[in-house]
Motif scaffolding. Structure first.
Motif, PDB file in Angstrom:
ATOM      1  N   MET A   1       0.868  -0.840  -0.011  1.00  0.00           N
ATOM      2  CA  MET A   1      -0.168   0.063   0.297  1.00  0.00           C
ATOM      3  C   MET A   1       0.900   1.529   0.003  1.00  0.00           C
ATOM      4  O   MET A   1       1.782   0.937   0.390  1.00  0.00           O
TER       5      MET A   1
ATOM      6  N   ARG B   1      -3.757   1.271  -3.212  1.00  0.00           N
ATOM      7  CA  ARG B   1      -3.052   0.309  -4.123  1.00  0.00           C
ATOM      8  C   ARG B   1      -2.473   0.596  -5.213  1.00  0.00           C
ATOM      9  O   ARG B   1      -2.902   1.628  -5.680  1.00  0.00           O
TER      10      ARG B   1
ATOM     11  N   PHE C   1      -6.334   2.580  -7.773  1.00  0.00           N
ATOM     12  CA  PHE C   1      -4.945   2.474  -7.936  1.00  0.00           C
ATOM     13  C   PHE C   1      -4.238   3.801  -8.085  1.00  0.00           C
ATOM     14  O   PHE C   1      -4.564   5.048  -8.404  1.00  0.00           O
TER      15      PHE C   1
ATOM     16  N   ASP D   1       1.009  -3.762  -6.323  1.00  0.00           N
ATOM     17  CA  ASP D   1      -0.227  -4.825  -6.629  1.00  0.00           C
ATOM     18  C   ASP D   1      -1.002  -5.013  -7.748  1.00  0.00           C
ATOM     19  O   ASP D   1      -1.375  -6.797  -7.793  1.00  0.00           O
TER      20      ASP D   1
ATOM     21  N   ARG E   1       3.067  -8.124  -4.340  1.00  0.00           N
ATOM     22  CA  ARG E   1       2.202  -8.092  -3.283  1.00  0.00           C
ATOM     23  C   ARG E   1       1.529  -9.838  -2.920  1.00  0.00           C
ATOM     24  O   ARG E   1       0.748 -10.153  -4.736  1.00  0.00           O
TER      25      ARG E   1
ATOM     26  N   GLY F   1      -1.275 -10.518  -5.214  1.00  0.00           N
ATOM     27  CA  GLY F   1      -1.572  -9.244  -6.389  1.00  0.00           C
ATOM     28  C   GLY F   1      -2.024 -10.144  -7.858  1.00  0.00           C
ATOM     29  O   GLY F   1      -2.661 -11.068  -7.904  1.00  0.00           O
TER      30      GLY F   1
END
Length: 254
Positions: free
Chosen positions: A1, A7, A31, A92, A137, A140
């Motif tokens: 984050m 994200r 995002f 992400d 991550r 993801g």
């Protein structure tokens, strides 16, 4: 984050066309988007500005994916851009959209053409994922943009078709490889979409009609038609979908 809790998504080839549409859609979904581009500074700036104007977050990253150090340069720029946003360089969603797609039959393709196509369309996505695994991550998403030419014979662009076939295979193997981390990997395959690439053909009524004839809906696709599919695959709602080839050709050649 990020520091703000957003994200993060990296979209390659996002300054124009399908890539721009994907970047804009992901930004609307909350995002922070890294807008990768190869050389067109003005187009990349326009994409970023369009996202910010809608209240989203984005920054541009320039890197030549045909160059030997292109992947390294992209991630260096990504890290710098994230730092400028006050965020750690985690990721992400990675969307491998950048590609070259010249029309050429088998007797027209040179070795240099072939090598360039595979460098950008196949080698770059492979090593973008490999190098990005430490940033991506758990839970993801990786979305690879392929093409309907892997389902329909299209000898007019034979080498390009081969690169996209490689992308489809990459998706399948990678999905199994990353499943243990909860990372989904899918392919989205557009048909003919209204982009700069086919603008010359669309400039005549006959050419436009030819492109429209492929889809069951009798129209050429729009970048948003593809971006909305990617938006789903980037979301939590797609958590049970992986290793799939999503046909987004508008029912081309049904």
């Amino acid at each position: 984050m990020t520091a703000s809790g957003a994200r993060t998504a990296l979209v390659t080839g996002a300054s124009r066309g399908i890539g721009r549409g994907i970047a804009q859609r992901l930004a609307r979904d909350g995002f922070l988007v890294a807008v990768h581009y190869g050389s067109n500074d003005a187009a990349a700036k326009e994409t970023v500005e369009s996202i910010i104007a809608e209240g989203g977050q984005a920054f541009a990253v320039r890197a030549d994916l045909a160059a030997g150090d292109g992947v390294a340069a992209l991630y260096e720029g990504f890290g710098e851009g994230m730092a400028a946003q006050g965020a750690e360089p985690g990721l992400d969603v990675l969307v491998n959209n950048a590609a070259l797609g010249p029309t050429a039959r088998i007797d027209e393709v040179t070795e240099a053409d072939f090598d360039l196509l595979f460098a950008v369309n196949v080698k770059a996505p492979f090593f973008l994922v490999q190098r990005g695994l430490g940033l991506l991550r758990d839970g993801g998403r990786v979305v690879n943009i392929s093409s309907g030419v892997t389902r329909m014979a299209f000898p007019e662009a034979i080498a390009y078709s081969m690169t996209k076939g490689a992308v489809d295979t990459f998706t399948l193997a990678l999905a199994k490889e990353l499943a243990g981390r909860g990372i989904t990997v899918n392919t989205v395959a557009p048909g003919f979409v209204e982009t700069d690439m086919n603008a010359p053909l669309r400039s005549t009524p006959e050419g436009a009609a030819f492109l429209e004839s492929f889809s069951a809906f009798g129209r050429i696709g729009q970048p948003a038609d593809i971006a909305d599919v990617v938006g789903f695959l980037a979301s939590e709602e797609s958590r049970w979908v992986t290793g799939q080839y999503i046909d987004a050709t508008g029912g081309s050649r049904l």
